[in-house]
Enzyme design. Structure first.
Site, PDB file in Angstrom:
ATOM      1  CG  HIS A 115      -0.185   0.191   2.527  1.00 41.92           C
ATOM      2  ND1 HIS A 115       0.578  -0.815   3.094  1.00 41.92           N
ATOM      3  CD2 HIS A 115      -0.069   1.259   3.358  1.00 41.92           C
ATOM      4  CE1 HIS A 115       1.116  -0.384   4.214  1.00 41.92           C
ATOM      5  NE2 HIS A 115       0.751   0.881   4.403  1.00 41.92           N
ATOM      6  CG  ASP A 117       1.749   5.322   4.663  1.00 44.09           C
ATOM      7  OD1 ASP A 117       1.331   4.165   4.815  1.00 44.09           O
ATOM      8  OD2 ASP A 117       2.867   5.705   5.076  1.00 44.09           O
ATOM      9  CG  HIS A 265       5.141   1.166   2.915  1.00 41.15           C
ATOM     10  ND1 HIS A 265       4.559   2.313   2.408  1.00 41.15           N
ATOM     11  CD2 HIS A 265       4.612   1.005   4.163  1.00 41.15           C
ATOM     12  CE1 HIS A 265       3.724   2.816   3.299  1.00 41.15           C
ATOM     13  NE2 HIS A 265       3.742   2.047   4.373  1.00 41.15           N
ATOM     14  NE  ARG A 280       3.128   6.844   9.253  1.00 44.60           N
ATOM     15  CZ  ARG A 280       1.935   6.397   8.862  1.00 44.60           C
ATOM     16  NH1 ARG A 280       1.846   5.231   8.258  1.00 44.60           N
ATOM     17  NH2 ARG A 280       0.843   7.095   9.101  1.00 44.60           N
TER      18      ARG A 280
END
Length: 289
Positions: A115, A117, A265, A280
């Protein structure tokens, strides 16, 4: 079935591929992924260093910094060199609303799917800076795929069908397996489905990139559902091609900084029952065109 040698262009045609002068760059593959050495990520980046790091990001799509060991605040401050940070109420919060914390052990979370983000937002993230706070003894790698290479190698008849097409992106497919209706319902007003180009143009390099993913893309607009499902299934499989990928084996304190516009990723969930903790921060992006 694909036969023959794939086209692997790391940079656009005509791009001036210059050496790096302010740090050491060690490629992790021919196409995507590079380790950056000999710089300190703490504190303000001089403009010339920020510019050179940005060029490395555009050219290699994901940058790795071994043993950075930044605090959450330092990590966020580093990401701010690329713009305003976004918040995501769908994710567990870390030390601030701009820091998302992924504490992965016995409870399944956001892994095992290719996917990009937050493509369900009108302005998906420009990029993200991820740091591993705790690593399992084995496993827990992350993989990235170059979606410009995915576009380059599509058959011409497929390119002609999708260039100029749009697709719908929705947060529900990616999150409904984790949260109940009582939590998801209020968020549907905040994050209604959006349309994005199936083929996105990178705002800095000008490259065309395939911009659909398994987690959030539901269908291609203006196309019968059966045809859309078949074509979308084919398109999202392009991230699976090994020649387009790099795989990173984490150590505690490592950082990865990736261009969310140009990549997808995949976090590999192969370490149960051990624990993996990451933080993150994401950088707000522009509207895809």
């Amino acid at each position: 079935m694909y036969e023959g040698r794939r086209t692997l262009r790391r940079v656009p045609d005509g791009w001036e591929d210059r050496p790096y002068e302010l740090f050491t760059l060690v490629p992790q593959g021919r196409l995507i992924g590079a380790e950056i050495r000999d710089i300190d990520l703490r504190g303000p980046l001089p403009p010339e260093l920020r510019e050179e790091l940005n060029r490395a990001l555009l050219e290699w799509k994901v940058l790795f910094f071994r043993g950075a060991h930044l605090t959450s605040q330092e990590q966020a401050d580093f990401a701010r060199h690329w713009g305003e940070l976004e918040t995501n109420p769908l994710l567990a919060r870390g030390t601030s609303s701009e820091v998302a914390r992924f504490d992965k052990s016995a409870v399944p979370t956001f892994e095992n799917v290719w996917h990009a983000d937050v493509t369900f937002r009108e302005r998906p993230a420009l990029g993200a800076v991820l740091q591993l706070r705790e690593v399992p003894p084995t496993g827990g790698d992350t993989m990235w795929a170059d979606m410009a290479a995915a576009w380059d190698n599509l058959p011409e008849e497929v390119k002609s069908r999708i260039d100029g097409a749009t697709a719908v992106h929705d947060f529900l497919p990616g999150f409904r397996r984790f949260y109940g209706p009582e939590r998801l319902a209020p968020l549907q007003d905040a994050f209604p489905p959006v349309e994005h180009p199936v083929v996105r143009t990178h705002p800095e390099t000008g490259r065309k990139m395939l911009f659909v993913n398994t987690s959030f893309t539901t269908h291609l607009t203006g196309m019968p559902r059966e045809e859309s499902d078949r074509l979308l299934a084919y398109l999202v499989r392009q991230a699976h091609v090994p020649e387009y990928q790099v795989r990173f084996h984490w150590q505690e304190g490592d950082i990865a900084f990736w261009d969310n516009r140009a990549t997808q990723h995949y976090a590999v969930d192969d370490y149960f029952p051990h624990r993996r903790v990451a933080e993150r921060v994401a950088i707000a992006g522009d509207r895809p065109f």
